[in-house]
Enzyme design. Structure first.
Site, short mmCIF file in Angstrom:
data_model
loop_
_atom_site.label_atom_id
_atom_site.label_comp_id
_atom_site.label_asym_id
_atom_site.label_seq_id
_atom_site.Cartn_x
_atom_site.Cartn_y
_atom_site.Cartn_z
CB CYS A 115 21.79 20.77 100.79
SG CYS A 115 23.07 22.04 100.76
CD GLU A 130 17.18 30.13 96.33
OE1 GLU A 130 16.16 30.76 96.65
OE2 GLU A 130 17.37 28.93 96.63
CB THR A 156 26.69 22.97 100.38
OG1 THR A 156 26.77 23.33 98.99
CG2 THR A 156 27.56 23.89 101.20
CE1 TYR A 175 21.85 28.22 104.50
CE2 TYR A 175 22.11 25.85 104.73
CZ TYR A 175 21.45 27.01 105.07
OH TYR A 175 20.41 26.96 105.97
N GLY A 176 26.72 28.03 99.87
CA GLY A 176 27.99 27.66 99.23
C GLY A 176 29.18 28.54 99.57
CB CYS A 193 24.78 22.30 93.41
SG CYS A 193 23.74 23.60 94.14
N1 DGL Z 1 21.51 23.33 96.93
C1 DGL Z 1 22.69 23.27 97.67
C2 DGL Z 1 23.67 22.20 97.27
O1 DGL Z 1 23.23 21.17 96.81
C3 DGL Z 1 23.29 24.53 98.23
C4 DGL Z 1 23.47 25.69 97.36
C5 DGL Z 1 23.91 26.91 98.13
O2 DGL Z 1 23.19 27.33 99.01
O3 DGL Z 1 25.00 27.43 97.85
O4 DGL Z 1 24.84 22.34 97.44
#
Ligand code: DGL
Length: 264
Positions: free
Chosen positions: A74, A152, A76, A43-44, A184
């Site tokens: 998360c 991942e 983000t 998602y970042g 993260c």
């Molecule tokens: N695990 C997530 C976070 O704490 C998101 C990582 C991602 O999807 O970029 O930000």
């Protein structure tokens, strides 16, 4: 809301499993349903509109499963403001702790590094939280876009991870930080490599335990804590369930864990 209802936990992928581990340890009597959106991770690098749509779909799914509270595991998504993610649902949403007290307590020099996604770093939320508590602190935020795809991709212990860690650590080492927060939830999965790169002079903080304490407090305030029993973990992914299960086996206790692949 029923005390015996499960707690929902969500992330863009496998990262939130590092939080689920702490939640399960702090609240062993609770049932958890975890959703990792492995079909659309990371998602970042995405836009705000896109991640808001994705998290809305996950929260609707969890609402359909009858959860009594949702933990946004998360950062983000947390920096979007968890209140704005509710989508009209009645349950409380708990976001990731920014860990400002933890890092300030751990840092004699008040030179503090923040590792997070581009989205989280661009929000400035963690730096602002630390400076709000100590305006004299020196905060060094560093976006680490290579980490989530490597994690991942199960690249644990690889040269690619070591090289990425060295690249992102270099400016923070040059700045002389003594404390680093992993903002993260994926990054605790490579904490060993991060600690090895920084060496023993830098304390690495994972705010997952603080998030579990916040969750416990939120449930207690609503009289929604389960008094007894042994909780189960249901771990759902939107793609690649086998890969998710392999990574989960590195993070979670093997017992009491069921895996499923779901469509949102
Ligand atoms: N695990 C997530 C976070 O704490 C998101 C990582 C991602 O999807 O970029 O930000």
């Amino acid at each position: 809301m029923q005390k015996n209802a499960p707690i929902g936990v969500l992330d863009s992928g496998v990262g939130g499993l590092s939080v689920l581990k702490c939640l399960h340890a702090a609240l062993p009597q609770e049932d958890f349903i975890y959703v990792g959106d492995t079909a659309r991770t990371p998602y970042g690098p995405r836009s705000e509109a896109e991640v808001r749509r994705f998290v809305g779909e996950i929260i609707d799914y969890l609402a359909g499963r009858g959860v009594k509270l949702v933990v946004v595991a998360c950062n983000t998504l947390t920096v979007l403001g968890v209140e704005t993610l509710k989508g009209g649902h009645p349950f409380e949403i708990v976001g990731m702790s920014k860990g400002a007290e933890l890092v300030l307590a751990a840092s004699p020099s008040k030179k503090i590094g923040v590792f997070a996604t581009e989205f989280t770093i661009n929000s400035g939320a963690h730096k602002a939280a630390i400076l709000a508590k100590d305006a004299g602190a020196d905060v060094y935020p560093k976006a680490c876009p290579k980490f989530v795809p490597l994690i991942e991709g199960e690249q644990f212990g690889s040269a690619a991870v070591r090289e990425a860690v060295a690249e992102y650590a270099a400016p923070l080492k040059a700045a002389g930080i003594d404390t680093l927060i992993l903002s993260c939830t994926h990054y605790p999965l490579i904490q060993q490599e991060i600690e090895a790169e920084f060496g023993s002079g830098v304390t690495v903080i994972d705010p997952a335990d603080a998030t579990a304490q916040d969750t416990q407090a939120a449930l207690a305030a609503q009289e929604l804590l389960r008094a007894d029993g042994v909780g189960y973990l249901e771990v759902c992914f939107t793609a690649d369930m086998k890969r998710g299960a392999r990574i989960a086996s590195r993070v979670l206790p093997a017992a009491d864990c069921e895996f499923a692949e779901i469509k949102l």
